[in-house]
Design a protein around this motif. Structure first.
Motif, PDB file in Angstrom:
ATOM      1  N   ARG A 201       0.832  -1.201   0.000  1.00  0.00           N
ATOM      2  CA  ARG A 201       0.000   0.000   0.000  1.00  0.00           C
ATOM      3  C   ARG A 201       0.873   1.262   0.000  1.00  0.00           C
ATOM      4  O   ARG A 201       0.561   2.237  -0.693  1.00  0.00           O
ATOM      5  CB  ARG A 201      -0.926  -0.010   1.222  1.00  0.00           C
ATOM      6  N   PHE A 202       1.941   1.242   0.749  1.00  0.00           N
ATOM      7  CA  PHE A 202       2.878   2.355   0.771  1.00  0.00           C
ATOM      8  C   PHE A 202       3.409   2.642  -0.633  1.00  0.00           C
ATOM      9  O   PHE A 202       3.424   3.795  -1.085  1.00  0.00           O
ATOM     10  CB  PHE A 202       4.023   2.017   1.732  1.00  0.00           C
ATOM     11  N   LEU A 203       3.835   1.613  -1.333  1.00  0.00           N
ATOM     12  CA  LEU A 203       4.396   1.791  -2.678  1.00  0.00           C
ATOM     13  C   LEU A 203       3.356   2.323  -3.662  1.00  0.00           C
ATOM     14  O   LEU A 203       3.699   3.026  -4.613  1.00  0.00           O
ATOM     15  CB  LEU A 203       4.974   0.471  -3.182  1.00  0.00           C
ATOM     16  N   GLN A 204       2.111   2.011  -3.434  1.00  0.00           N
ATOM     17  CA  GLN A 204       1.050   2.520  -4.298  1.00  0.00           C
ATOM     18  C   GLN A 204       0.821   4.028  -4.110  1.00  0.00           C
ATOM     19  O   GLN A 204       0.386   4.709  -5.034  1.00  0.00           O
ATOM     20  CB  GLN A 204      -0.263   1.775  -4.012  1.00  0.00           C
ATOM     21  N   LEU A 205       1.143   4.537  -2.926  1.00  0.00           N
ATOM     22  CA  LEU A 205       0.751   5.891  -2.574  1.00  0.00           C
ATOM     23  C   LEU A 205       1.887   6.908  -2.605  1.00  0.00           C
ATOM     24  O   LEU A 205       1.638   8.106  -2.807  1.00  0.00           O
ATOM     25  CB  LEU A 205       0.114   5.905  -1.176  1.00  0.00           C
ATOM     26  N   VAL A 206       3.121   6.482  -2.399  1.00  0.00           N
ATOM     27  CA  VAL A 206       4.211   7.468  -2.307  1.00  0.00           C
ATOM     28  C   VAL A 206       4.541   8.009  -3.694  1.00  0.00           C
ATOM     29  O   VAL A 206       4.411   7.310  -4.705  1.00  0.00           O
ATOM     30  CB  VAL A 206       5.469   6.862  -1.665  1.00  0.00           C
ATOM     31  N   PRO A 281      12.376  18.837   9.806  1.00  0.00           N
ATOM     32  CA  PRO A 281      12.357  18.851   8.338  1.00  0.00           C
ATOM     33  C   PRO A 281      10.927  18.668   7.828  1.00  0.00           C
ATOM     34  O   PRO A 281      10.260  17.675   8.131  1.00  0.00           O
ATOM     35  CB  PRO A 281      13.247  17.662   7.969  1.00  0.00           C
ATOM     36  N   GLY A 282      10.477  19.602   7.036  1.00  0.00           N
ATOM     37  CA  GLY A 282       9.101  19.547   6.567  1.00  0.00           C
ATOM     38  C   GLY A 282       8.843  18.481   5.533  1.00  0.00           C
ATOM     39  O   GLY A 282       7.687  18.174   5.233  1.00  0.00           O
ATOM     40  N   ASN A 283       9.916  17.889   4.986  1.00  0.00           N
ATOM     41  CA  ASN A 283       9.770  16.898   3.916  1.00  0.00           C
ATOM     42  C   ASN A 283       9.931  15.464   4.401  1.00  0.00           C
ATOM     43  O   ASN A 283      10.052  14.553   3.586  1.00  0.00           O
ATOM     44  CB  ASN A 283      10.796  17.166   2.812  1.00  0.00           C
ATOM     45  N   LEU A 284       9.896  15.228   5.711  1.00  0.00           N
ATOM     46  CA  LEU A 284      10.158  13.896   6.256  1.00  0.00           C
ATOM     47  C   LEU A 284       8.879  13.254   6.787  1.00  0.00           C
ATOM     48  O   LEU A 284       8.161  13.856   7.599  1.00  0.00           O
ATOM     49  CB  LEU A 284      11.197  13.969   7.377  1.00  0.00           C
ATOM     50  N   VAL A 285       8.607  12.022   6.329  1.00  0.00           N
ATOM     51  CA  VAL A 285       7.509  11.210   6.852  1.00  0.00           C
ATOM     52  C   VAL A 285       8.116   9.939   7.433  1.00  0.00           C
ATOM     53  O   VAL A 285       8.826   9.202   6.747  1.00  0.00           O
ATOM     54  CB  VAL A 285       6.478  10.863   5.765  1.00  0.00           C
ATOM     55  N   HIS A 286       7.825   9.698   8.685  1.00  0.00           N
ATOM     56  CA  HIS A 286       8.384   8.592   9.462  1.00  0.00           C
ATOM     57  C   HIS A 286       7.294   7.540   9.646  1.00  0.00           C
ATOM     58  O   HIS A 286       6.326   7.752  10.374  1.00  0.00           O
ATOM     59  CB  HIS A 286       8.836   9.152  10.813  1.00  0.00           C
ATOM     60  N   LEU A 334      -1.379   8.249   5.673  1.00  0.00           N
ATOM     61  CA  LEU A 334      -0.289   8.595   4.760  1.00  0.00           C
ATOM     62  C   LEU A 334      -0.683   9.766   3.868  1.00  0.00           C
ATOM     63  O   LEU A 334       0.118  10.682   3.622  1.00  0.00           O
ATOM     64  CB  LEU A 334       0.084   7.368   3.932  1.00  0.00           C
ATOM     65  N   ARG A 335      -1.911   9.758   3.377  1.00  0.00           N
ATOM     66  CA  ARG A 335      -2.373  10.900   2.568  1.00  0.00           C
ATOM     67  C   ARG A 335      -2.368  12.178   3.399  1.00  0.00           C
ATOM     68  O   ARG A 335      -1.970  13.243   2.916  1.00  0.00           O
ATOM     69  CB  ARG A 335      -3.764  10.624   2.003  1.00  0.00           C
ATOM     70  N   ASP A 336      -2.825  12.083   4.645  1.00  0.00           N
ATOM     71  CA  ASP A 336      -2.799  13.237   5.547  1.00  0.00           C
ATOM     72  C   ASP A 336      -1.382  13.765   5.702  1.00  0.00           C
ATOM     73  O   ASP A 336      -1.125  14.970   5.605  1.00  0.00           O
ATOM     74  CB  ASP A 336      -3.315  12.826   6.931  1.00  0.00           C
TER      75      ASP A 336
END
Length: 390
Positions: A201-206, A281-286, A334-336
């Motif tokens: 699912r992650f690979l579908q959305l990033v 960092p504003g560009n980081l998703v953990h 993840l979308r959020d």
């Protein structure tokens, strides 16, 4: 004796422009000099091992890095130096102090490390030299260090004695406190998804241009099995260091950066969440994939069932955090996270276990590092410049 300005000027001529570490009284002049100098990046890490990982990420993003630590902190740095820098061939200049130098009175806790500092560096394969404590010694010392790092792709250390650098006052603005973050949980009853399903699912959305760092163990192996791409870095060893690496990348490379972490790894270096929250960092998703066990070593339980990682992230200064336990909840979180400036953390409760046919990366760690570095450079060239390091 030299001044901090002497060292930093010569370091700048040699291309070093990113600093991270943990203070020591011997290092105060240099750290104060870096913090007071406009244009130089410095990240104060929660541990020496985290600093090594942060520097590794910054190197991948095109910076030439310096890690500063007390020699007692070499114990914390041994793991990433040997299981991250060594296999991936990631160089850094390591400045370690020599507390407990034989014959010089010091506190009792420094006695053992003072006797073995140089021997320890040699044992773990880090070549070293005395700190260049005169202006005349600086240029040849940097040339020798750069030559050795270029030949080996490995770190090189200067061992610094008390008084090598003159005192330097600190003139640095206070770091502003982060605004309160937002939490948006997605609770649901039912069976938890597998890690492989969450990764699919992650690979579908990033986004296609997202850089992805996967923690050691089965997370990286499953990501490789599902989709091997140049923008994927499969961390081997250095457990707990993936989030630090991602921070080093995110502070120095424009474009989205994702880290796929695990509960055992995150718990091992929980201080990294505080560092990420502080430098923001504003560009980081953990993304923290939590199955409650050490899956790669036989399924022994972690203590994660009692840990609210989303709450910890918000307390550490993350801008967004969510908890979820289904694929739909993960997708919504993840979308959020991708819709607002970060850093963001998504805590995904998943089921233990792994893919039945689980491969291992067939690209070597040095190849993985170089292609990831090339991906970041290409992304920067195509999409603009780099953010300034904090």
């Amino acid at each position: 004796m030299i001044t901090a300005s002497d060292f930093l000027a010569e370091a700048g001529h040699a291309g070093f422009d990113f600093y991270t570490g943990v203070p020591c009284s011997f290092l105060d002049p240099l750290i104060n000099g870096v913090l007071s100098a406009p244009g130089l990046g410095y990240v104060g890490a929660a541990s020496e091992g985290e600093a090594v990982a942060i520097a590794a990420g910054a190197w991948l993003a095109g910076r030439r890095t310096v890690v500063l630590c007390q020699n007692s902190g070499l114990g914390n740095a041994v793991n990433p130096l040997t299981s991250l820098n060594a296999p991936f061939r990631i160089p850094t200049l390591l400045l370690t102090t020599w507390r407990g130098e034989p014959g010089i009175p010091d506190e009792p806790q420094h006695a053992v490390m003072g006797r073995i500092t140089q021997d320890l560096l040699a044992v773990i394969g880090v070549p070293h030299a005395p700190f260049p404590a005169s202006r005349e010694a600086l240029a040849p010392a940097f040339a020798a260090a750069l030559g050795r790092m270029a030949d080996t792709g490995l770190p090189f250390a200067f061992v610094m004695r008390k008084g090598d650098v003159a005192e330097q006052p600190l003139h640095a603005p206070a770091r502003p406190l982060p605004a309160p973050g937002r939490r948006a949980d997605f609770p649901a009853a039912g069976e938890r998804p597998s890690r492989a399903a969450a990764l699919e699912r992650f690979l579908q959305l990033v986004p296609d241009q997202a850089a992805v760092i996967a923690t050691t163990g089965k997370t990286g192996r499953e990501l490789f099995t599902l989709a091997d791409r140049p923008q994927h870095l499969y961390q081997v060893g250095s457990m707990g260091g993936a989030s630090g690496m991602a921070l080093g990348v995110a502070l120095n490379a424009a474009g989205p950066v994702f880290v796929l972490d695990g509960d055992g790894a995150a718990l091992m270096k929980l201080g990294s969440l505080a560092t990420i929250g502080a430098y923001a960092p504003g560009n980081l998703v953990h993304v923290l994939l939590d199955n409650g066990v050490h899956d790669s070593t036989g399924g022994q339980p972690t203590v994660s069932p009692s840990v609210d990682f989303a709450g910890v992230a918000l307390a550490c200064g993350y801008a967004y955090a969510a908890g979820c336990a289904t694929l739909d909840g993960f997708a919504a979180a993840l979308r959020d996270a991708m819709a607002v400036p970060g850093p963001a953390l998504i805590h995904v409760r998943i089921a233990p276990g792994s893919m039945a046919k689980l491969g291992r990366p067939t690209v070597t760690p040095p190849e993985v590092a170089l292609r990831f570095k090339a991906f970041l450079a290409g992304r920067a060239a195509a999409g603009g410049g780099k953010p300034s390091a904090a």
